[in-house]
Design a protein around this motif. Structure first.
Motif, mmCIF file in Angstrom:
data_model
loop_
_atom_site.group_PDB
_atom_site.id
_atom_site.type_symbol
_atom_site.label_atom_id
_atom_site.label_comp_id
_atom_site.label_asym_id
_atom_site.label_seq_id
_atom_site.Cartn_x
_atom_site.Cartn_y
_atom_site.Cartn_z
ATOM 1 N N GLN A 93 46.480 19.036 66.761
ATOM 2 C CA GLN A 93 45.331 19.869 66.090
ATOM 3 C C GLN A 93 44.964 19.303 64.605
ATOM 4 O OE1 GLN A 93 42.230 20.409 68.079
ATOM 5 N NE2 GLN A 93 43.635 19.978 69.622
ATOM 6 N N SER A 94 44.242 17.913 64.098
ATOM 7 C CA SER A 94 43.925 18.631 62.846
ATOM 8 C C SER A 94 42.990 19.320 61.809
ATOM 9 C CB SER A 94 43.283 17.140 62.251
ATOM 10 O OG SER A 94 42.877 17.173 60.722
ATOM 11 N N ASN A 95 42.768 20.661 61.573
ATOM 12 C CA ASN A 95 41.861 21.014 60.783
ATOM 13 C C ASN A 95 40.760 20.308 59.918
ATOM 14 O OD1 ASN A 95 43.551 23.508 62.480
ATOM 15 N ND2 ASN A 95 44.561 23.849 60.285
ATOM 16 N N GLY A 96 41.354 19.142 60.007
ATOM 17 C CA GLY A 96 40.353 18.441 59.471
ATOM 18 C C GLY A 96 39.684 19.044 57.434
ATOM 19 N N SER A 97 38.538 18.541 57.012
ATOM 20 C CA SER A 97 38.420 19.802 55.489
ATOM 21 C C SER A 97 37.688 20.762 55.466
ATOM 22 C CB SER A 97 37.555 18.488 55.255
ATOM 23 O OG SER A 97 36.341 18.420 55.152
ATOM 24 N N THR A 98 37.467 21.421 54.691
ATOM 25 C CA THR A 98 36.868 22.487 54.442
ATOM 26 C C THR A 98 34.920 21.704 55.343
ATOM 27 O OG1 THR A 98 38.041 23.869 53.509
ATOM 28 C CG2 THR A 98 35.672 24.471 53.288
ATOM 29 N N ALA A 99 34.814 21.122 54.785
ATOM 30 C CA ALA A 99 33.517 20.940 54.887
ATOM 31 C C ALA A 99 32.475 20.085 56.625
ATOM 32 C CB ALA A 99 33.211 19.508 53.180
ATOM 33 N N GLU A 100 34.022 19.321 56.707
ATOM 34 C CA GLU A 100 33.889 19.105 57.856
ATOM 35 C C GLU A 100 33.977 20.515 59.116
ATOM 36 O OE1 GLU A 100 36.831 16.824 59.165
ATOM 37 O OE2 GLU A 100 36.416 14.824 57.770
ATOM 38 N N ASN A 101 34.564 21.554 58.743
ATOM 39 C CA ASN A 101 34.286 22.844 59.557
ATOM 40 C C ASN A 101 33.199 22.900 59.691
ATOM 41 O OD1 ASN A 101 35.508 24.266 61.075
ATOM 42 N ND2 ASN A 101 35.910 25.751 59.332
ATOM 43 N N GLN A 102 33.045 23.140 57.920
ATOM 44 C CA GLN A 102 31.659 23.715 57.741
ATOM 45 C C GLN A 102 30.662 23.734 58.984
ATOM 46 O OE1 GLN A 102 31.497 27.092 56.633
ATOM 47 N NE2 GLN A 102 29.365 27.189 57.279
ATOM 48 N N LYS A 103 30.283 21.872 58.388
ATOM 49 C CA LYS A 103 29.993 21.252 59.647
ATOM 50 C C LYS A 103 29.471 21.286 60.770
ATOM 51 C CE LYS A 103 25.959 17.942 60.206
ATOM 52 N NZ LYS A 103 24.913 18.331 59.570
ATOM 53 N N GLY A 104 30.656 21.860 61.271
ATOM 54 C CA GLY A 104 30.704 22.104 62.616
ATOM 55 C C GLY A 104 30.622 23.256 63.119
ATOM 56 N N ILE A 105 30.483 24.411 62.513
ATOM 57 C CA ILE A 105 30.110 25.391 62.409
ATOM 58 C C ILE A 105 28.603 25.905 62.179
ATOM 59 C CG2 ILE A 105 29.819 27.630 61.625
ATOM 60 C CD1 ILE A 105 32.729 27.301 60.603
ATOM 61 N N GLU A 106 27.912 24.805 61.703
ATOM 62 C CA GLU A 106 26.450 25.045 61.334
ATOM 63 C C GLU A 106 25.508 24.563 62.229
ATOM 64 O OE1 GLU A 106 24.388 26.927 59.470
ATOM 65 O OE2 GLU A 106 26.678 27.718 58.393
ATOM 66 N N ASN A 107 26.378 23.469 63.464
ATOM 67 C CA ASN A 107 25.772 22.551 64.132
ATOM 68 C C ASN A 107 26.139 23.680 64.951
ATOM 69 O OD1 ASN A 107 24.877 20.213 63.089
ATOM 70 N ND2 ASN A 107 27.466 19.033 63.858
ATOM 71 N N HIS A 108 27.057 24.773 65.451
ATOM 72 C CA HIS A 108 27.178 25.762 66.438
ATOM 73 C C HIS A 108 26.132 26.447 66.236
ATOM 74 C CE1 HIS A 108 29.797 23.656 68.839
ATOM 75 N NE2 HIS A 108 31.368 23.374 68.408
ATOM 76 N N LYS A 109 25.835 26.514 65.444
ATOM 77 C CA LYS A 109 24.888 27.898 65.140
ATOM 78 C C LYS A 109 23.388 27.049 65.580
ATOM 79 C CE LYS A 109 27.623 31.390 61.627
ATOM 80 N NZ LYS A 109 27.684 31.328 60.310
ATOM 81 N N ASN A 110 22.808 26.388 65.112
ATOM 82 C CA ASN A 110 22.013 26.041 64.568
ATOM 83 C C ASN A 110 21.277 25.386 66.529
ATOM 84 O OD1 ASN A 110 20.951 25.590 61.835
ATOM 85 N ND2 ASN A 110 22.311 23.882 61.607
ATOM 86 N N ALA A 111 22.317 25.296 66.934
ATOM 87 C CA ALA A 111 21.784 24.965 68.771
ATOM 88 C C ALA A 111 21.692 25.874 68.771
ATOM 89 C CB ALA A 111 23.288 23.938 69.504
ATOM 90 N N ALA A 112 22.388 27.001 69.129
ATOM 91 C CA ALA A 112 22.512 28.213 69.862
ATOM 92 C C ALA A 112 20.979 28.950 68.646
ATOM 93 C CB ALA A 112 23.089 28.985 68.972
ATOM 94 N N LYS A 113 20.285 28.839 68.023
ATOM 95 C CA LYS A 113 19.771 29.559 67.317
ATOM 96 C C LYS A 113 18.655 28.740 68.418
ATOM 97 C CE LYS A 113 16.603 31.861 64.697
ATOM 98 N NZ LYS A 113 15.681 32.674 65.855
ATOM 99 N N HIS A 114 17.996 27.514 68.272
ATOM 100 C CA HIS A 114 17.251 26.752 69.691
ATOM 101 C C HIS A 114 17.316 27.156 70.712
ATOM 102 C CE1 HIS A 114 15.225 24.214 65.657
ATOM 103 N NE2 HIS A 114 16.741 24.211 65.263
#
Length: 85
Positions: free
Chosen positions: A12-33
Motif C-alpha cells: 500500500q502506497s500512502n501517496g502524497s499528502t495532496a493525493e490523500n487530501q483529494k481522496g478525503i475531499e472526494n468522499h466527503k463531497n459524495a457523502a454530502k450530496h
C-alpha cells in the motif's frame, strides 16, 4: 498437508499528502450530496402526502441533481484510486 500458496499482498502506497487530501475531499463531497439527495427525497414525500405535488416535483428535481453530483464525485474518486494503484 496442503500446498496452498498464500496470496501476495500488494504494498500500500500512502501517496502524497495532496493525493490523500483529494481522496478525503472526494468522499466527503459524495457523502454530502447523498445526504442532500436524501433530504430532498424526504421533503418530496412530505409534499406528496399533503397533496402539494408541485413542491414535491421541485424537491424531486433537487434530489436528482444531488444524486448526479454525488455520482460525478464518486467517478472522480474511482479515477483517483485507479491512477494511484
Amino acid at each position: 498437508m496442503s500446498n496452498t500458496v498464500a496470496p501476495v499482498k500488494k504494498e500500500q502506497s500512502n501517496g502524497s499528502t495532496a493525493e490523500n487530501q483529494k481522496g478525503i475531499e472526494n468522499h466527503k463531497n459524495a457523502a454530502k450530496h447523498h445526504e442532500d439527495a436524501a433530504k430532498y427525497h424526504l421533503e418530496a414525500a412530505k409534499y406528496h402526502a399533503t397533496g402539494e405535488h408541485d413542491k414535491a416535483a421541485q424537491s424531486t428535481i433537487k434530489a436528482h441533481g444531488h444524486h448526479a453530483l454525488a455520482g460525478e464525485t464518486e467517478r472522480e474518486d474511482v479515477k483517483h484510486h485507479a491512477l494511484n494503484n
